[in-house]
Design an enzyme around this catalytic site. Structure first.
Site, PDB file in Angstrom:
ATOM      1  N   ARG A 157      -6.122  -5.994 -16.979  1.00 38.62           N
ATOM      2  CA  ARG A 157      -7.522  -6.078 -16.884  1.00 38.62           C
ATOM      3  C   ARG A 157      -8.151  -6.801 -18.337  1.00 38.62           C
ATOM      4  NH1 ARG A 157      -8.654   0.155 -14.426  1.00 38.62           N
ATOM      5  NH2 ARG A 157      -8.530  -0.771 -12.242  1.00 38.62           N
ATOM      6  N   GLY A 200     -11.061  -0.154  -4.939  1.00 45.75           N
ATOM      7  CA  GLY A 200     -12.110   0.592  -4.262  1.00 45.75           C
ATOM      8  C   GLY A 200     -13.318  -0.693  -4.149  1.00 45.75           C
ATOM      9  N   LYS A 231      -3.477   5.514   6.166  1.00 45.65           N
ATOM     10  CA  LYS A 231      -4.355   6.239   7.118  1.00 45.65           C
ATOM     11  C   LYS A 231      -5.261   5.178   7.718  1.00 45.65           C
ATOM     12  CE  LYS A 231      -4.843  10.637   5.152  1.00 45.65           C
ATOM     13  NZ  LYS A 231      -5.678  11.495   4.461  1.00 45.65           N
ATOM     14  N   GLY A 248      -5.978  -1.885  -3.788  1.00 43.22           N
ATOM     15  CA  GLY A 248      -4.936  -0.901  -3.571  1.00 43.22           C
ATOM     16  C   GLY A 248      -3.464  -1.231  -3.575  1.00 43.22           C
TER      17      GLY A 248
HETATM   18  P1  AMP Z   1      -3.302   3.137   1.147  1.00 38.82           P
HETATM   19  O1  AMP Z   1      -3.890   3.774  -0.001  1.00 38.82           O
HETATM   20  O2  AMP Z   1      -4.317   3.665   2.410  1.00 38.82           O
HETATM   21  O3  AMP Z   1      -3.262   1.567   1.030  1.00 38.82           O
HETATM   22  O4  AMP Z   1      -2.125   3.553   1.606  1.00 38.82           O
HETATM   23  C1  AMP Z   1      -0.897   3.340   0.594  1.00 38.82           C
HETATM   24  C2  AMP Z   1       0.351   4.382   0.711  1.00 38.82           C
HETATM   25  O5  AMP Z   1       0.771   4.453   2.134  1.00 38.82           O
HETATM   26  C3  AMP Z   1       1.640   4.012  -0.093  1.00 38.82           C
HETATM   27  O6  AMP Z   1       1.550   5.141  -1.037  1.00 38.82           O
HETATM   28  C4  AMP Z   1       2.615   4.264   0.885  1.00 38.82           C
HETATM   29  O7  AMP Z   1       4.000   4.926   0.403  1.00 38.82           O
HETATM   30  C5  AMP Z   1       2.111   4.945   2.036  1.00 38.82           C
HETATM   31  N1  AMP Z   1       2.777   4.655   3.414  1.00 38.82           N
HETATM   32  C6  AMP Z   1       3.042   3.424   3.814  1.00 38.82           C
HETATM   33  N2  AMP Z   1       4.061   3.711   4.904  1.00 38.82           N
HETATM   34  C7  AMP Z   1       3.862   4.891   5.188  1.00 38.82           C
HETATM   35  C8  AMP Z   1       4.384   5.789   6.152  1.00 38.82           C
HETATM   36  N3  AMP Z   1       4.990   5.104   7.229  1.00 38.82           N
HETATM   37  N4  AMP Z   1       4.392   6.830   6.155  1.00 38.82           N
HETATM   38  C9  AMP Z   1       3.698   7.695   5.235  1.00 38.82           C
HETATM   39  N5  AMP Z   1       3.125   6.915   4.033  1.00 38.82           N
HETATM   40  C10 AMP Z   1       3.371   5.580   4.093  1.00 38.82           C
END
Ligand code: AMP
Length: 397
Positions: free
Chosen positions: A36, A378, A199, A355
């Site tokens: 940063r 974010g 998610k 992210g």
């Molecule tokens: P996000 O912050 O929503 O972009 O989610 C990122 C996180 O999703 C990472 O820490 C990954 O380890 C997790 N992730 C990715 N694929 C999977 C999966 N198939 N099952 C559980 N967690 C996952």
């Protein structure tokens, strides 16, 4: 709105809101990742090269109530100085007498940094009187803190109003905005978005917005299993959001209606526990046995994604394809990263936005081989969702 390209900084004190919320080693109090700081350096250098002086302000960590040494900007002064190649003075309390004396006396080319603005709760409250006090440190306000542009805090947003004709974005924010706009309003096609991560609920607004703007939408990561279940597949113990099954169906229908090529994984690597040392199998994604969970995409999906990505002219990547933090489940994410790198070297524009895909591209040491890596997690997500970020609005209006 003024522009950093044309503004004459000679003889002016620029009050720059930077995002120096950097990780610090708890024992040695040394900066452990200066991304940063490096990201803000071009703006600082540009201003001092023009004969301006610079007052830096930022937050660091989450101090509870008032001064705490571990969150003091004093800890990072030497590091900032090294990165920008100019001595940096420490002004202390951001609205203290000493800081005003120092900022008033700044000479051309000099740089100082105020102590953590979050030592005052007025900062996050967006307090106007506090913002006005901060504004007294500068003749021109420069916002270069994309990572906090989605917060209506005193230093990130409210301070701008005290500089009606002298407020502008630094190179970092400008670059972030330009790169997202390049993706969302691209005349060049095909445009591909890869949306992964845990998610679907956290990405739903982005996905729906992207459907109006992209030719290909690749779904990966944990959210893919909600789509597979919505289509009637067996997903065993994989991550799923049952409340979003209807939404997943609607997205699949919308994609069809809008002529978007929606790529949903067809095969997956499953594990019998959420662990790097779990037993694994490669199976069709809609036939996952009970007791097993999908933690990465499989080889057919990797090939299909690669084919789409290398033939794209514009690429946005947000969210990993699997649990890339564990070596056993990082192949899908590595392959997507490599495909993006190859497309970029063939002339595509690639933005790694938001992210964990940023963490992934850094982990694989490929950040220099894509077009743009966003610094704002974010903030980038909210910008992609189409929200007007308060820090950006305040400078524009
Ligand atoms: P996000 O912050 O929503 O972009 O989610 C990122 C996180 O999703 C990472 O820490 C990954 O380890 C997790 N992730 C990715 N694929 C999977 C999966 N198939 N099952 C559980 N967690 C996952």
């Amino acid at each position: 709105m003024a522009s950093i390209h044309s503004y004459n900084f000679a003889g002016k004190r620029a009050l720059i809101r930077v995002d120096f919320n950097v990780p610090i080693n708890k024992e040695t109090l040394e900066v452990t990742d200066d991304t940063r700081i490096r990201a803000a350096a071009p703006t600082i250098k540009h201003i001092i090269d023009q004969g301006g002086s610079v007052v830096l302000m930022s937050h660091l960590g989450r101090p509870k109530d008032g001064y705490e040494q571990k969150f003091s900007m004093e800890n990072i002064v030497d590091h900032v100085s090294k990165v920008i190649g100019t001595p940096v003075k420490f002004g202390g309390d951001c609205i203290g007498e000493g800081a005003y004396e120092m900022s008033k006396a700044l000479k051309a080319g000099e740089v100082m940094i105020l102590d953590n603005v979050r030592f005052y709760k007025e900062e996050t409250a967006g307090d106007e009187a506090f913002a006005e006090k901060l504004s007294k440190h500068g003749d021109v306000y420069v916002n270069d803190a994309f990572g906090t542009a989605h917060r209506a805090h005193a230093s990130t947003t409210v301070a701008a109003k005290f500089f009606p004709n002298d407020k502008l974005f630094g190179f970092l924010i400008e670059g972030e905005i330009e790169s997202v706009d390049k993706v969302l309003n691209s005349a060049e096609k095909p445009v591909t978005a890869i949306v992964g991560g845990a998610k679907v609920s956290s990405k739903i607004v982005i996905i729906e917005r992207l459907l109006d703007r992209v030719d290909n939408l690749i779904i990966g990561g944990g959210m893919a299993y909600t789509f597979v279940k919505a289509s009637g597949g067996q997903i065993g113990n994989s991550l799923v959001e049952d409340d979003f099954l209807e939404m997943a169906k609607s997205i699949m229908e919308q994609a069809k209606a809008k002529g978007v090529n929606l790529v949903i994984p067809t095969d997956t690597i499953i594990a019998d526990e959420f662990s790097n040392d779990a037993n694994t199998q490669e199976v069709q994604i809609d036939a996952i046995p009970d007791g097993w969970m999908g933690l990465d995409v499989g080889p057919n999906t990797i090939d299909a994604c690669r084919e789409v990505i290398v033939n794209s002219k514009v690429i946005l990547w947000n969210g990993p394809m699997g649990v890339f933090e564990m070596e056993s489940f990082q192949k899908g994410t590595v392959s997507v990263a490599n495909a993006i790198v190859d497309a970029t070297s063939n002339g595509a524009f690639s933005l790694i936005g938001g992210g964990d895909s940023v963490a992934a591209i850094n982990q694989f040491n490929l950040a220099d081989e894509v077009s743009y890596v966003s610094t704002g997690g974010g903030a980038m997500l909210e910008y992609l969702e189409g929200k007007e970020l308060p820090g950006i609005k305040a400078v524009r209006e």
